[in-house]
Design a protein around this motif. Sequence first.
Motif, PDB file in Angstrom:
ATOM      1  N   LEU A 142     -13.595  -3.670  -4.505  1.00 13.62           N
ATOM      2  CA  LEU A 142     -12.715  -4.822  -4.716  1.00 13.62           C
ATOM      3  C   LEU A 142     -11.448  -4.413  -5.467  1.00 13.62           C
ATOM      4  O   LEU A 142     -10.358  -4.914  -5.153  1.00 13.62           O
ATOM      5  CB  LEU A 142     -13.454  -5.917  -5.481  1.00 13.62           C
ATOM      6  N   ASP A 143     -11.586  -3.508  -6.434  1.00  9.47           N
ATOM      7  CA  ASP A 143     -10.404  -3.018  -7.154  1.00  9.47           C
ATOM      8  C   ASP A 143      -9.457  -2.284  -6.217  1.00  9.47           C
ATOM      9  O   ASP A 143      -8.228  -2.452  -6.295  1.00  9.47           O
ATOM     10  CB  ASP A 143     -10.812  -2.093  -8.305  1.00  9.47           C
ATOM     11  N   ARG A 144     -10.003  -1.486  -5.301  1.00  6.17           N
ATOM     12  CA  ARG A 144      -9.140  -0.781  -4.348  1.00  6.17           C
ATOM     13  C   ARG A 144      -8.450  -1.755  -3.391  1.00  6.17           C
ATOM     14  O   ARG A 144      -7.267  -1.598  -3.080  1.00  6.17           O
ATOM     15  CB  ARG A 144      -9.951   0.240  -3.556  1.00  6.17           C
ATOM     16  N   LEU A 145      -9.201  -2.766  -2.946  1.00 11.67           N
ATOM     17  CA  LEU A 145      -8.584  -3.775  -2.078  1.00 11.67           C
ATOM     18  C   LEU A 145      -7.482  -4.531  -2.817  1.00 11.67           C
ATOM     19  O   LEU A 145      -6.418  -4.816  -2.241  1.00 11.67           O
ATOM     20  CB  LEU A 145      -9.630  -4.765  -1.574  1.00 11.67           C
ATOM     21  N   ASP A 146      -7.732  -4.844  -4.062  1.00 15.74           N
ATOM     22  CA  ASP A 146      -6.728  -5.527  -4.875  1.00 15.74           C
ATOM     23  C   ASP A 146      -5.472  -4.665  -5.010  1.00 15.74           C
ATOM     24  O   ASP A 146      -4.344  -5.179  -4.884  1.00 15.74           O
ATOM     25  CB  ASP A 146      -7.317  -5.838  -6.258  1.00 15.74           C
ATOM     26  N   ALA A 147      -5.659  -3.376  -5.228  1.00 12.11           N
ATOM     27  CA  ALA A 147      -4.507  -2.474  -5.343  1.00 12.11           C
ATOM     28  C   ALA A 147      -3.739  -2.404  -4.028  1.00 12.11           C
ATOM     29  O   ALA A 147      -2.496  -2.404  -4.021  1.00 12.11           O
ATOM     30  CB  ALA A 147      -4.978  -1.084  -5.772  1.00 12.11           C
ATOM     31  N   LYS A 148      -4.427  -2.369  -2.913  1.00  9.94           N
ATOM     32  CA  LYS A 148      -3.759  -2.336  -1.607  1.00  9.94           C
ATOM     33  C   LYS A 148      -2.965  -3.619  -1.366  1.00  9.94           C
ATOM     34  O   LYS A 148      -1.837  -3.592  -0.865  1.00  9.94           O
ATOM     35  CB  LYS A 148      -4.775  -2.133  -0.487  1.00  9.94           C
ATOM     36  N   ILE A 149      -3.559  -4.739  -1.700  1.00 12.31           N
ATOM     37  CA  ILE A 149      -2.868  -6.021  -1.517  1.00 12.31           C
ATOM     38  C   ILE A 149      -1.629  -6.071  -2.411  1.00 12.31           C
ATOM     39  O   ILE A 149      -0.563  -6.536  -1.970  1.00 12.31           O
ATOM     40  CB  ILE A 149      -3.832  -7.198  -1.805  1.00 12.31           C
ATOM     41  N   ASP A 150      -1.745  -5.583  -3.642  1.00 15.67           N
ATOM     42  CA  ASP A 150      -0.586  -5.547  -4.533  1.00 15.67           C
ATOM     43  C   ASP A 150       0.521  -4.681  -3.952  1.00 15.67           C
ATOM     44  O   ASP A 150       1.706  -5.042  -3.999  1.00 15.67           O
ATOM     45  CB  ASP A 150      -0.983  -5.024  -5.919  1.00 15.67           C
ATOM     46  N   ARG A 151       0.184  -3.514  -3.401  1.00 17.90           N
ATOM     47  CA  ARG A 151       1.196  -2.636  -2.799  1.00 17.90           C
ATOM     48  C   ARG A 151       1.853  -3.317  -1.604  1.00 17.90           C
ATOM     49  O   ARG A 151       3.076  -3.242  -1.424  1.00 17.90           O
ATOM     50  CB  ARG A 151       0.562  -1.319  -2.374  1.00 17.90           C
ATOM     51  N   LEU A 152       1.048  -4.002  -0.768  1.00 16.77           N
ATOM     52  CA  LEU A 152       1.627  -4.705   0.379  1.00 16.77           C
ATOM     53  C   LEU A 152       2.570  -5.815  -0.070  1.00 16.77           C
ATOM     54  O   LEU A 152       3.637  -6.029   0.534  1.00 16.77           O
ATOM     55  CB  LEU A 152       0.522  -5.284   1.265  1.00 16.77           C
ATOM     56  N   MET A 153       2.188  -6.524  -1.125  1.00 18.04           N
ATOM     57  CA  MET A 153       3.039  -7.590  -1.644  1.00 18.04           C
ATOM     58  C   MET A 153       4.346  -7.017  -2.195  1.00 18.04           C
ATOM     59  O   MET A 153       5.418  -7.605  -2.004  1.00 18.04           O
ATOM     60  CB  MET A 153       2.309  -8.379  -2.733  1.00 18.04           C
TER      61      MET A 153
END
Length: 80
Positions: free
Chosen positions: A63-74
Amino acid sequence: MEMVLWNALLSFLIAVCGWIMREKSAELQRIQILLNRTREEIAKEYVTKAEVHADINRVLDRLDRLDAKIDRLMEIKNAS
């Protein structure tokens, strides 16, 4: 004659007590075997606390990695 009768009676009582004790001992042994089998089966079906913590930590890491990916996309979307 009286002594022979007492010897026979006491021998019979001791034999009955011995038989009862042997039967109870065999039953106790059987119950102990069943208890040990039950403990083995319980150990197969349930997870340990350490296994639960390890699985939860793996999920949280994902979940932390997914959160980081979503932050980068944003950030990329907002930068454009």
